[in-house]
Design an enzyme around this catalytic site. Structure first.
Site, short mmCIF file in Angstrom:
data_model
loop_
_atom_site.label_atom_id
_atom_site.label_comp_id
_atom_site.label_asym_id
_atom_site.label_seq_id
_atom_site.Cartn_x
_atom_site.Cartn_y
_atom_site.Cartn_z
N GLU A 163 91.05 -5.33 19.50
CA GLU A 163 91.56 -6.37 20.41
C GLU A 163 91.30 -6.10 21.89
OE1 GLU A 163 95.69 -7.01 19.55
OE2 GLU A 163 95.25 -8.00 17.66
N GLU A 374 94.19 -7.74 10.59
CA GLU A 374 95.65 -7.77 10.80
C GLU A 374 96.16 -9.18 10.58
OE1 GLU A 374 97.33 -6.25 14.51
OE2 GLU A 374 95.91 -4.57 14.48
C1 BG6 Z 1 98.38 -6.64 17.49
C2 BG6 Z 1 98.14 -5.16 17.65
O1 BG6 Z 1 97.98 -7.27 18.65
O2 BG6 Z 1 99.69 -7.05 17.35
C3 BG6 Z 1 99.18 -4.29 16.97
O3 BG6 Z 1 96.86 -4.82 17.22
C4 BG6 Z 1 100.56 -4.84 17.25
O4 BG6 Z 1 99.02 -2.97 17.43
C5 BG6 Z 1 100.61 -6.25 16.65
O5 BG6 Z 1 101.61 -4.07 16.77
C6 BG6 Z 1 101.97 -6.90 16.76
O6 BG6 Z 1 102.40 -6.95 18.08
P1 BG6 Z 1 103.92 -6.84 18.44
O7 BG6 Z 1 103.98 -7.03 19.90
O8 BG6 Z 1 104.61 -7.91 17.69
O9 BG6 Z 1 104.33 -5.49 17.99
#
Ligand code: BG6
Length: 469
Positions: A163, A374
């Site tokens: 990202e 993800e």
């Molecule tokens: C993604 C990242 O952007 O979002 C992760 O790659 C991150 O590392 C995930 O944990 C969720 O984000 P958040 O802010 O809800 O923890």
């Protein structure tokens, strides 16, 4: 229809968010080790010093992954464990840790999918200008090559960066991630360019070694759609897609930047300092890039930003109460819509946005190889009589997997799905309050692991290869 046999059902994590052991076994200090300790920067001052102690408990965690039937584990390597000061000596204890982690995965037949950079930069490099300094590009190349040589006999799937848009925009536009700089588009675009060059160089190094695995990059996938049928909102969405998709995907897949953005950067004085040699490297590496990883959480619903009409929302009644976020260049605003569903943190839940976005991506880049690296629900999970009943997470993942299945039916080249996250972990800015895992970590009870409802559900899905979805 079942998912194909060469499709990975996986789940993911990132070093800083799970490992802990921040100063053990020769590890150097990262920018996050420093930034998270500046008062006010993270939720309730949480940091990754201990995180969920995966560094010491990885055997137990991988055993649980194996019990779930997980086919592939996406994790990141902490640069500071491998080369503690960024570009100096290699730390044998760092290599030993990841060797053990990889071997443990392989022992259970779990395929390691390794991210080289998930935001934790050696602090020494951060202090020298971080990603705005081209020295970091050279250092990354050395670090990446060290990892390929040490682990490449067993690791056949590599992601260079996680990202770019997030760590660069939060670092140089919003001041929310290290180095904590706000409103500096010039540095923001410079940092993104340097990261793309670092990616291209790593691809070059990897291919030279002839290890016959695959290498790609993971991008945020947050396609922009106009909030309604108004022409200027459609134009605003196109603009958003140029800046948040094309700027990131074009240099990787086409080996050149989008003309639309390049033209505007020139007018605005934000063009990165780039050399002909760097632009050639991008061009050379693009056809050798094997895949794109997509991190999909939500689409963007966009309206044109009209600063003079703040009290009259441009997209009329469809816009729900929240004021929305104006883009850094003041051109558009992302808004919430009344007819959509949102998580407790206000992230839109839209499996159909994933599918529409995938079709859009195919329109722009053809049939590229994709992994969903993800996707998941950040929630405060309900605990009843010691049971973690995360039915909303089950529903969320089920609906997104259905969208992936539909994409496969339409012939999209999606090779895997990695739920975020395999285990509850530290959220960069939301601490431990926001959970994503299949495996619960009891913060009140010595970080004890427990299986959530979703754990058993995902296990079934994997066992049936998604036949019931
Ligand atoms: C993604 C990242 O952007 O979002 C992760 O790659 C991150 O590392 C995930 O944990 C969720 O984000 P958040 O802010 O809800 O923890």
């Amino acid at each position: 229809m079942r998912f194909p046999h060469d499709f990975f059902f996986g789940a993911a994590s990132a070093a800083y968010q799970v490992e802990g052991a921040w100063n053990e076994d020769g590890k150097g200090v990262s920018n996050w080790d420093v930034f998270s300790k500046i008062p006010g920067k993270t939720f309730e001052g949480t940091n990754g010093d201990i995180a969920v102690d995966h560094y010491h408990r990885y055997k137990e965690d991988i055993r649980l992954m194996a019990e779930m039937g997980l086919e592939s584990y996406r994790f990141s390597v902490a640069w500071t464990r491998i080369i503690p000061d960024g570009d100096g000596e290699i730390n044998p204890q760092g290599l030993a840790f990841y060797n053990a982690l990889i071997d443990e995965c392989l022992h259970y037949g779990i395929v390691p999918f390794v991210t080289l950079y998930h935001w934790d930069l050696p602090q020494v490099l951060e202090e020298a200008g971080g990603w705005t300094n081209k020295r970091t590009v050279d250092a990354f190349s050395k670090y990446a090559t060290t990892c390929f040589k040490a682990f490449g006999d067993r690791v056949k799937h590599w992601i260079t960066f996680n990202e770019t848009i997030v760590f660069c925009s939060l670092g140089y536009l919003d001041g929310a991630h290290p180095p904590g700089i706000s409103h500096n588009p010039r540095l923001y675009f410079q940092a993104t360019h340097n990261v793309f060059v670092a990616h291209a160089r790593a691809v070059e190094e990897y291919k030279k070694l002839r290890q016959y695995g695959e290498i790609g990059i993971t991008h945020v996938f947050s396609p922009a759609f106009p909030a309604d049928g108004q022409a200027d909102n459609a134009q605003a969405a196109d603009h958003a897609n140029q800046y948040s998709l094309a700027w990131f995907y074009d240099p990787i897949l086409k080996g050149a930047y989008p003309d639309y953005v390049v033209g505007q950067l020139k007018e605005r004085g934000w063009t990165p300092d780039w050399t002909a040699e760097e632009l050639t490297v991008l061009k050379w590496a693009a056809p050798k890039n094997d895949f794109i990883g997509l991190n999909y959480y939500q689409p963007q619903r966009v309206i044109k930003h009209n600063p003079t009409a703040e009290d009259k929302p441009a997209a009329q009644q469809v816009i729900a109460g929240a004021p929305g976020k104006v883009s850094f260049d003041g051109v558009y605003k992302t808004v919430s819509l009344e007819d959509k569903k949102y998580t407790k943190w206000g992230w839109e839940i839209s499996p159909e946005g994933l599918l529409e976005g995938l079709r859009m991506l195919r329109g722009a880049y053809g049939d590229i190889k994709l992994y969903i690296t993800e996707n998941g629900l950040g929630d405060q999970d309900p605990v009843e009589n010691g049971q973690i009943l995360d039915a909303d997470r089950v529903e969320y993942i089920r609906e997104h997997l259905k969208a992936v299945k539909q994409g496969l039916r339409e012939g999209l080249h999606i090779k895997g799905y990695y739920a975020w996250s395999v285990i509850d972990l530290l959220s960069w800015l939301n601490g431990f309050k926001k959970q994503y895992g299949f495996i619960y970590v009891d913060q009140q009870n010595n970080l004890t692991r427990k299986r959530k409802l979703s754990f058993g559900w995902y296990k079934q899905v994997i066992a049936n290869r998604g036949g019931e979805l």
